[in-house]
Design a protein around this motif. Sequence first.
Motif, mmCIF file in Angstrom:
data_model
loop_
_atom_site.group_PDB
_atom_site.id
_atom_site.type_symbol
_atom_site.label_atom_id
_atom_site.label_comp_id
_atom_site.label_asym_id
_atom_site.label_seq_id
_atom_site.Cartn_x
_atom_site.Cartn_y
_atom_site.Cartn_z
ATOM 1 N N THR A 28 6.840 -9.670 -3.894
ATOM 2 C CA THR A 28 5.985 -8.836 -3.052
ATOM 3 C C THR A 28 4.656 -9.526 -2.765
ATOM 4 O OG1 THR A 28 6.999 -6.817 -3.907
ATOM 5 C CG2 THR A 28 4.845 -6.591 -2.847
ATOM 6 N N VAL A 29 4.049 -10.073 -3.816
ATOM 7 C CA VAL A 29 2.775 -10.777 -3.634
ATOM 8 C C VAL A 29 2.959 -11.977 -2.707
ATOM 9 C CG1 VAL A 29 1.004 -12.150 -4.807
ATOM 10 C CG2 VAL A 29 1.763 -9.991 -5.800
ATOM 11 N N LYS A 30 4.004 -12.735 -2.933
ATOM 12 C CA LYS A 30 4.245 -13.921 -2.106
ATOM 13 C C LYS A 30 4.459 -13.539 -0.640
ATOM 14 C CE LYS A 30 6.514 -18.320 -2.191
ATOM 15 N NZ LYS A 30 7.147 -19.266 -3.085
ATOM 16 N N ASN A 31 5.273 -12.518 -0.387
ATOM 17 C CA ASN A 31 5.512 -12.082 0.985
ATOM 18 C C ASN A 31 4.226 -11.604 1.662
ATOM 19 O OD1 ASN A 31 8.240 -12.677 0.869
ATOM 20 N ND2 ASN A 31 8.817 -10.618 0.267
ATOM 21 N N CYS A 32 3.445 -10.806 0.951
ATOM 22 C CA CYS A 32 2.189 -10.301 1.514
ATOM 23 C C CYS A 32 1.240 -11.452 1.835
ATOM 24 C CB CYS A 32 1.509 -9.339 0.544
ATOM 25 S SG CYS A 32 2.341 -7.766 0.352
ATOM 26 N N LEU A 33 1.103 -12.375 0.891
ATOM 27 C CA LEU A 33 0.172 -13.481 1.095
ATOM 28 C C LEU A 33 0.659 -14.448 2.167
ATOM 29 C CD1 LEU A 33 -1.044 -14.233 -2.538
ATOM 30 C CD2 LEU A 33 -2.179 -12.893 -0.749
ATOM 31 N N ASN A 34 1.956 -14.656 2.253
ATOM 32 C CA ASN A 34 2.484 -15.517 3.314
ATOM 33 C C ASN A 34 2.134 -14.950 4.687
ATOM 34 O OD1 ASN A 34 3.673 -17.739 2.027
ATOM 35 N ND2 ASN A 34 5.534 -16.601 1.595
ATOM 36 N N GLN A 35 2.208 -13.635 4.816
ATOM 37 C CA GLN A 35 1.869 -12.994 6.083
ATOM 38 C C GLN A 35 0.385 -13.117 6.402
ATOM 39 O OE1 GLN A 35 3.224 -8.946 5.761
ATOM 40 N NE2 GLN A 35 5.374 -9.523 5.648
ATOM 41 N N LYS A 36 -0.433 -13.245 5.385
ATOM 42 C CA LYS A 36 -1.887 -13.278 5.553
ATOM 43 C C LYS A 36 -2.475 -14.691 5.490
ATOM 44 C CE LYS A 36 -2.441 -8.766 5.384
ATOM 45 N NZ LYS A 36 -2.984 -8.026 6.487
ATOM 46 N N GLU A 62 -12.553 -7.842 0.845
ATOM 47 C CA GLU A 62 -12.352 -6.481 0.319
ATOM 48 C C GLU A 62 -11.379 -5.702 1.195
ATOM 49 O OE1 GLU A 62 -13.271 -4.876 -2.539
ATOM 50 O OE2 GLU A 62 -13.923 -6.875 -3.152
ATOM 51 N N ARG A 63 -11.459 -5.908 2.505
ATOM 52 C CA ARG A 63 -10.518 -5.256 3.414
ATOM 53 C C ARG A 63 -9.097 -5.723 3.127
ATOM 54 N NH1 ARG A 63 -7.922 -6.280 7.980
ATOM 55 N NH2 ARG A 63 -8.813 -8.352 8.231
ATOM 56 N N GLU A 64 -8.940 -7.032 2.949
ATOM 57 C CA GLU A 64 -7.618 -7.585 2.629
ATOM 58 C C GLU A 64 -7.138 -7.091 1.262
ATOM 59 O OE1 GLU A 64 -5.616 -9.116 4.617
ATOM 60 O OE2 GLU A 64 -7.047 -9.370 6.244
ATOM 61 N N LYS A 65 -8.052 -6.950 0.335
ATOM 62 C CA LYS A 65 -7.702 -6.424 -0.994
ATOM 63 C C LYS A 65 -7.165 -5.002 -0.872
ATOM 64 C CE LYS A 65 -9.839 -5.455 -5.483
ATOM 65 N NZ LYS A 65 -11.117 -5.512 -6.235
ATOM 66 N N GLY A 66 -7.786 -4.203 -0.025
ATOM 67 C CA GLY A 66 -7.322 -2.837 0.198
ATOM 68 C C GLY A 66 -5.918 -2.804 0.782
ATOM 69 N N LEU A 67 -5.643 -3.720 1.703
ATOM 70 C CA LEU A 67 -4.311 -3.785 2.295
ATOM 71 C C LEU A 67 -3.262 -4.195 1.259
ATOM 72 C CD1 LEU A 67 -5.217 -5.458 5.713
ATOM 73 C CD2 LEU A 67 -4.597 -3.066 5.302
ATOM 74 N N LEU A 68 -3.588 -5.169 0.418
ATOM 75 C CA LEU A 68 -2.652 -5.597 -0.623
ATOM 76 C C LEU A 68 -2.448 -4.484 -1.653
ATOM 77 C CD1 LEU A 68 -0.799 -7.739 -1.810
ATOM 78 C CD2 LEU A 68 -2.783 -8.709 -2.983
ATOM 79 N N GLU A 71 0.055 -2.160 -0.288
ATOM 80 C CA GLU A 71 1.403 -2.730 -0.412
ATOM 81 C C GLU A 71 1.938 -2.560 -1.831
ATOM 82 O OE1 GLU A 71 3.532 -4.400 1.693
ATOM 83 O OE2 GLU A 71 2.259 -4.109 3.441
ATOM 84 N N MET A 72 1.099 -2.848 -2.817
ATOM 85 C CA MET A 72 1.532 -2.746 -4.207
ATOM 86 C C MET A 72 1.757 -1.291 -4.612
ATOM 87 S SD MET A 72 1.897 -5.854 -5.010
ATOM 88 C CE MET A 72 2.175 -5.800 -6.757
ATOM 89 N N GLU A 73 0.956 -0.373 -4.084
ATOM 90 C CA GLU A 73 1.169 1.047 -4.385
ATOM 91 C C GLU A 73 2.473 1.533 -3.760
ATOM 92 O OE1 GLU A 73 -2.545 2.816 -3.141
ATOM 93 O OE2 GLU A 73 -3.476 2.352 -5.069
ATOM 94 N N THR A 74 2.819 0.989 -2.606
ATOM 95 C CA THR A 74 4.107 1.310 -2.000
ATOM 96 C C THR A 74 5.235 0.848 -2.912
ATOM 97 O OG1 THR A 74 3.178 1.166 0.222
ATOM 98 C CG2 THR A 74 5.576 0.922 0.027
ATOM 99 N N LEU A 75 5.085 -0.344 -3.471
ATOM 100 C CA LEU A 75 6.069 -0.862 -4.423
ATOM 101 C C LEU A 75 6.171 0.054 -5.642
ATOM 102 C CD1 LEU A 75 7.970 -3.132 -5.406
ATOM 103 C CD2 LEU A 75 5.942 -4.265 -6.327
ATOM 104 N N GLN A 76 5.042 0.539 -6.108
ATOM 105 C CA GLN A 76 5.027 1.444 -7.259
ATOM 106 C C GLN A 76 5.798 2.727 -6.948
ATOM 107 O OE1 GLN A 76 1.107 2.859 -8.248
ATOM 108 N NE2 GLN A 76 1.764 3.721 -10.177
#
Length: 99
Positions: A28-36, A62-68, A71-76
């Motif tokens: 999940t982290v890799k996919n999110c970061l690849n997109q960004k 901070e904006r990007e942190k909020g988006l990530l 994403e992680m809360e969706t995973l949760q």
Amino acid sequence: MSFSIDTVVEQVAAQFEQSPLKSTIENTVKNCLNQKQGEFEALTTALQEGELTQEEFQIELEREKGLLTAEMETLQIMAKAEVQKVVNQIFQAIASQLK
């Protein structure tokens, strides 16, 4: 300094070495970061070239942190739903065995 998604993913994965969700978190982290990646590189370039102040750069991070985080809360939520499905299936199997 160039931005390396693989380095970030390795650092995060190392923190979750004992977690049964390690590979899911890592992917999940890799996919999110690849997109960004392009956005992070553009932010770094803008900062280095003086197009952004340090404060503006921090605001964007901070904006990007909020988006990530979202994403992680969706995973949760997805993980919780999957766990609930498994528990329901277990107890359906138990109930059918006890009848």
